[in-house]
Design a protein around this motif. Sequence first.
Motif, PDB file in Angstrom:
ATOM      1  N   ASP A  90       0.812  -1.210   0.000  1.00  0.00           N
ATOM      2  CA  ASP A  90       0.000   0.000   0.000  1.00  0.00           C
ATOM      3  C   ASP A  90       0.851   1.268   0.000  1.00  0.00           C
ATOM      4  N   THR A  91       2.151   1.119   0.165  1.00  0.00           N
ATOM      5  CA  THR A  91       3.043   2.271   0.154  1.00  0.00           C
ATOM      6  C   THR A  91       2.932   3.004  -1.176  1.00  0.00           C
ATOM      7  N   ALA A  92       2.623   4.291  -1.115  1.00  0.00           N
ATOM      8  CA  ALA A  92       2.397   5.077  -2.323  1.00  0.00           C
ATOM      9  C   ALA A  92       2.152   6.523  -1.926  1.00  0.00           C
ATOM     10  N   VAL A  93       2.168   7.391  -2.923  1.00  0.00           N
ATOM     11  CA  VAL A  93       1.631   8.730  -2.759  1.00  0.00           C
ATOM     12  C   VAL A  93       0.148   8.671  -3.106  1.00  0.00           C
ATOM     13  N   TYR A  94      -0.689   9.140  -2.208  1.00  0.00           N
ATOM     14  CA  TYR A  94      -2.132   9.106  -2.379  1.00  0.00           C
ATOM     15  C   TYR A  94      -2.647  10.488  -2.753  1.00  0.00           C
ATOM     16  N   TYR A  95      -3.498  10.528  -3.778  1.00  0.00           N
ATOM     17  CA  TYR A  95      -4.041  11.769  -4.302  1.00  0.00           C
ATOM     18  C   TYR A  95      -5.565  11.725  -4.284  1.00  0.00           C
ATOM     19  N   CYS A  96      -6.193  12.838  -3.959  1.00  0.00           N
ATOM     20  CA  CYS A  96      -7.624  12.953  -4.195  1.00  0.00           C
ATOM     21  C   CYS A  96      -7.850  13.729  -5.486  1.00  0.00           C
ATOM     22  N   ALA A  97      -8.974  13.440  -6.139  1.00  0.00           N
ATOM     23  CA  ALA A  97      -9.296  14.066  -7.405  1.00  0.00           C
ATOM     24  C   ALA A  97     -10.792  14.034  -7.632  1.00  0.00           C
ATOM     25  N   THR A  98     -11.286  14.972  -8.440  1.00  0.00           N
ATOM     26  CA  THR A  98     -12.663  14.877  -8.891  1.00  0.00           C
ATOM     27  C   THR A  98     -12.810  13.660  -9.794  1.00  0.00           C
ATOM     28  N   TYR A  99     -14.036  13.173  -9.917  1.00  0.00           N
ATOM     29  CA  TYR A  99     -14.275  11.910 -10.600  1.00  0.00           C
ATOM     30  C   TYR A  99     -15.623  11.947 -11.312  1.00  0.00           C
ATOM     31  N   ALA A 101     -14.226  12.676 -14.327  1.00  0.00           N
ATOM     32  CA  ALA A 101     -13.348  13.609 -15.013  1.00  0.00           C
ATOM     33  C   ALA A 101     -12.375  14.188 -13.994  1.00  0.00           C
ATOM     34  N   ASN A 102     -11.112  13.826 -14.117  1.00  0.00           N
ATOM     35  CA  ASN A 102     -10.095  14.226 -13.140  1.00  0.00           C
ATOM     36  C   ASN A 102      -9.583  15.629 -13.457  1.00  0.00           C
ATOM     37  N   ASP A 103     -10.497  16.593 -13.367  1.00  0.00           N
ATOM     38  CA  ASP A 103     -10.135  17.967 -13.695  1.00  0.00           C
ATOM     39  C   ASP A 103      -9.276  18.606 -12.615  1.00  0.00           C
ATOM     40  N   TYR A 104      -9.446  18.157 -11.375  1.00  0.00           N
ATOM     41  CA  TYR A 104      -8.750  18.758 -10.251  1.00  0.00           C
ATOM     42  C   TYR A 104      -8.086  17.682  -9.416  1.00  0.00           C
ATOM     43  N   TRP A 105      -6.852  17.964  -8.993  1.00  0.00           N
ATOM     44  CA  TRP A 105      -6.031  17.041  -8.215  1.00  0.00           C
ATOM     45  C   TRP A 105      -5.405  17.754  -7.033  1.00  0.00           C
ATOM     46  N   GLY A 106      -5.213  17.023  -5.952  1.00  0.00           N
ATOM     47  CA  GLY A 106      -4.388  17.510  -4.873  1.00  0.00           C
ATOM     48  C   GLY A 106      -2.919  17.245  -5.137  1.00  0.00           C
ATOM     49  N   GLN A 107      -2.068  17.703  -4.239  1.00  0.00           N
ATOM     50  CA  GLN A 107      -0.631  17.516  -4.382  1.00  0.00           C
ATOM     51  C   GLN A 107      -0.158  16.155  -3.902  1.00  0.00           C
ATOM     52  N   GLY A 108      -0.980  15.457  -3.150  1.00  0.00           N
ATOM     53  CA  GLY A 108      -0.643  14.124  -2.700  1.00  0.00           C
ATOM     54  C   GLY A 108      -0.096  14.094  -1.287  1.00  0.00           C
ATOM     55  N   THR A 109      -0.245  12.945  -0.642  1.00  0.00           N
ATOM     56  CA  THR A 109       0.304  12.716   0.679  1.00  0.00           C
ATOM     57  C   THR A 109       0.947  11.331   0.708  1.00  0.00           C
ATOM     58  N   GLN A 110       2.139  11.248   1.269  1.00  0.00           N
ATOM     59  CA  GLN A 110       2.912  10.007   1.269  1.00  0.00           C
ATOM     60  C   GLN A 110       2.421   9.074   2.367  1.00  0.00           C
ATOM     61  N   VAL A 111       2.160   7.822   1.987  1.00  0.00           N
ATOM     62  CA  VAL A 111       1.857   6.751   2.932  1.00  0.00           C
ATOM     63  C   VAL A 111       2.945   5.693   2.797  1.00  0.00           C
ATOM     64  N   THR A 112       3.615   5.406   3.893  1.00  0.00           N
ATOM     65  CA  THR A 112       4.663   4.395   3.907  1.00  0.00           C
ATOM     66  C   THR A 112       4.310   3.336   4.940  1.00  0.00           C
ATOM     67  N   VAL A 113       4.212   2.086   4.494  1.00  0.00           N
ATOM     68  CA  VAL A 113       3.883   0.960   5.364  1.00  0.00           C
ATOM     69  C   VAL A 113       5.132   0.095   5.472  1.00  0.00           C
ATOM     70  N   SER A 114       5.740   0.100   6.641  1.00  0.00           N
ATOM     71  CA  SER A 114       7.020  -0.579   6.818  1.00  0.00           C
ATOM     72  C   SER A 114       7.257  -0.866   8.285  1.00  0.00           C
ATOM     73  N   SER A 115       7.994  -1.958   8.544  1.00  0.00           N
ATOM     74  CA  SER A 115       8.419  -2.279   9.892  1.00  0.00           C
ATOM     75  C   SER A 115       9.656  -1.499  10.295  1.00  0.00           C
TER      76      SER A 115
END
Length: 115
Positions: A90-99, A101-115
């Motif tokens: 699941d480690t990734a940069v996560y973005y929200c967007a309109t749907y 039609a992805n006309d608008y996007w956020g800058q993203g937030t990093q999620v890191t899943v690790s021991s």
Amino acid sequence: QVQLVESGGGLVQPGGSLRLSCTASGFTFSTTYMSWYRRAPGKQRELVASISARGSGTNYADSVKGRFAISRDNAKMTVYLQMNSLKPEDTAVYYCATYPANDYWGQGTQVTVSS
């Protein structure tokens, strides 16, 4: 000016949980479907989840089904992604967007899943 701002990412251990938030401004949020996407290292962007304007309809990628839940609060102009039973993949940069039609996007937030 349209703006989507994500928050809530961070480092979490496998099996843990995080809740991401995306707060919108500058458009009619309450009539707009919303979504969460992610981009993991070395992989293409993936649609994680989507939600209808009123919040009554949701869809999920098979990879997160049963573990993640998308929701929204139109009064707060915010969409959420509750992530449970997190896995390293699941480690990734996560973005929200309109749907859809992805006309608008956020800058993203990093999620890191690790021991």
